[in-house]
Design a protein around this motif. Structure first.
Motif, short mmCIF file in Angstrom:
data_model
loop_
_atom_site.label_atom_id
_atom_site.label_comp_id
_atom_site.label_asym_id
_atom_site.label_seq_id
_atom_site.Cartn_x
_atom_site.Cartn_y
_atom_site.Cartn_z
N LYS A 265 2.43 14.45 -8.95
CA LYS A 265 3.40 15.55 -9.03
C LYS A 265 3.89 15.73 -10.45
CE LYS A 265 5.10 15.14 -4.27
NZ LYS A 265 6.26 14.82 -3.41
N GLU B 178 0.83 -1.21 0.00
CA GLU B 178 0.00 0.00 0.00
C GLU B 178 0.86 1.26 0.00
OE1 GLU B 178 -3.91 -1.73 2.42
OE2 GLU B 178 -2.36 -0.58 3.47
N SER B 179 1.95 1.22 0.76
CA SER B 179 2.85 2.37 0.82
C SER B 179 3.50 2.62 -0.54
CB SER B 179 3.92 2.13 1.88
OG SER B 179 4.82 3.22 1.96
N ASN B 180 3.92 1.55 -1.19
CA ASN B 180 4.54 1.69 -2.52
C ASN B 180 3.55 2.25 -3.53
OD1 ASN B 180 6.96 0.69 -1.57
ND2 ASN B 180 6.55 -1.41 -2.20
N GLN B 181 2.30 1.77 -3.47
CA GLN B 181 1.28 2.26 -4.38
C GLN B 181 0.97 3.73 -4.13
OE1 GLN B 181 -1.92 -0.53 -3.63
NE2 GLN B 181 -1.29 -1.88 -5.29
N GLU B 182 0.96 4.11 -2.84
CA GLU B 182 0.69 5.50 -2.49
C GLU B 182 1.81 6.41 -2.99
OE1 GLU B 182 -0.07 8.23 1.50
OE2 GLU B 182 -0.15 6.04 1.63
N HIS B 183 3.06 5.97 -2.82
CA HIS B 183 4.19 6.77 -3.29
C HIS B 183 4.16 6.90 -4.82
CE1 HIS B 183 6.58 5.73 0.58
NE2 HIS B 183 5.81 6.78 0.73
N LYS B 184 3.79 5.80 -5.47
CA LYS B 184 3.71 5.81 -6.93
C LYS B 184 2.63 6.78 -7.40
CE LYS B 184 3.19 2.74 -10.92
NZ LYS B 184 2.95 1.32 -11.34
N SER B 185 1.47 6.73 -6.73
CA SER B 185 0.36 7.64 -7.09
C SER B 185 0.75 9.09 -6.85
CB SER B 185 -0.88 7.28 -6.27
OG SER B 185 -1.31 5.97 -6.56
N ASN B 186 1.41 9.35 -5.73
CA ASN B 186 1.84 10.73 -5.44
C ASN B 186 2.86 11.22 -6.45
OD1 ASN B 186 0.21 10.80 -3.19
ND2 ASN B 186 1.83 10.20 -1.76
N GLY B 187 3.75 10.30 -6.87
CA GLY B 187 4.75 10.67 -7.87
C GLY B 187 4.12 10.99 -9.20
#
Length: 220
Positions: free
Chosen positions: A217, A205-214
């Motif tokens: 941006k 979930e953390s990896n997916q969230e970081h990917k979505s945020n990236g």
């Protein structure tokens, strides 16, 4: 959301069953009305009506199955609150704080890192070691209930994932020492299994969230 999920969500919308039944009835009426005079007989009309009734009947089965799943989910959620709503009592938390001070693992609990070999040794010899055992037993029972399907895993994950993961991460050295001493690798296995599964899910979930945020941006 895939096609099946979309269909399930549509079926669950308010008034869908009524609209569907009226649409089927109207469709049957149109089919019968557009039949050639020579084809509009009792057998053909009955076949159209029967087909419409089957469609409505199938929808009824879908709605019943959906209601059954909803009832089962609510039952599992209620089971959590009935049996595990107060998973760790205020009294137990206080005793664990006292034990943490005595056995030097307060910082590990706060920072979610494994206790030291010194703390493991102190715990094994401490007069209040049963407090530690009771604490872990509560989590073991809870994790076993989740694995057995007695409690909704999705609901339990949202409420208890942090505490379950922390318990395993912090006290894994102590649990492994207990396993070795008792020569029993099954000791607190339910905690280990569920915490490992939920840790992996958290990472994903953390990896997916970081990917979505990236991606967000990048679009900005």
């Amino acid at each position: 959301m895939n096609m099946l999920e979309k269909a399930s969500a549509l079926v669950g919308t308010r008034g869908f069953a009524t609209v569907f039944a009226l649409t089927v009835a109207a469709g049957c009426a149109v089919i019968i009305w557009r039949m050639a005079p020579g084809e509009r007989n009792y057998a053909s009309v009955a076949a159209v009506i029967q087909t419409g009734a089957i469609c409505i009947g199938l929808l009824s089965l879908v709605l019943i199955a959906r209601q059954t799943r909803t009832t089962a989910t609510l039952s599992k959620i209620n089971s959590y609150h009935q049996f595990f709503g107060d998973l760790i009592t205020t009294e137990t938390r206080q005793k664990m704080r006292e034990l943490g001070t005595a056995c030097k693992f307060t910082a590990e609990m706060e920072e979610q890192r494994p206790i030291t070999p010194e703390s493991v040794g102190l715990l094994q010899e401490h007069v209040n070691r049963p407090v530690m055992s009771s604490y872990l037993d509560e989590f073991e029972e809870f994790c076993g209930a989740v694995h057995a399907g007695a409690v909704s895993e999705e609901y339990a994950y949202r409420l208890e994932a942090t505490r379950v993961i922390r318990t395993w991460v912090v006290f894994e050295p102590f649990i492994k020492a207990m396993r070795s001493k008792a020569e029993n690798e099954r000791c607190y296995r339910e905690i280990a299994r569920l915490a490992s599964d939920w840790q992996a899910r958290r990472v994903k979930e953390s990896n997916q969230e970081h990917k979505s945020n990236g991606m967000a941006k990048h679009i900005d």
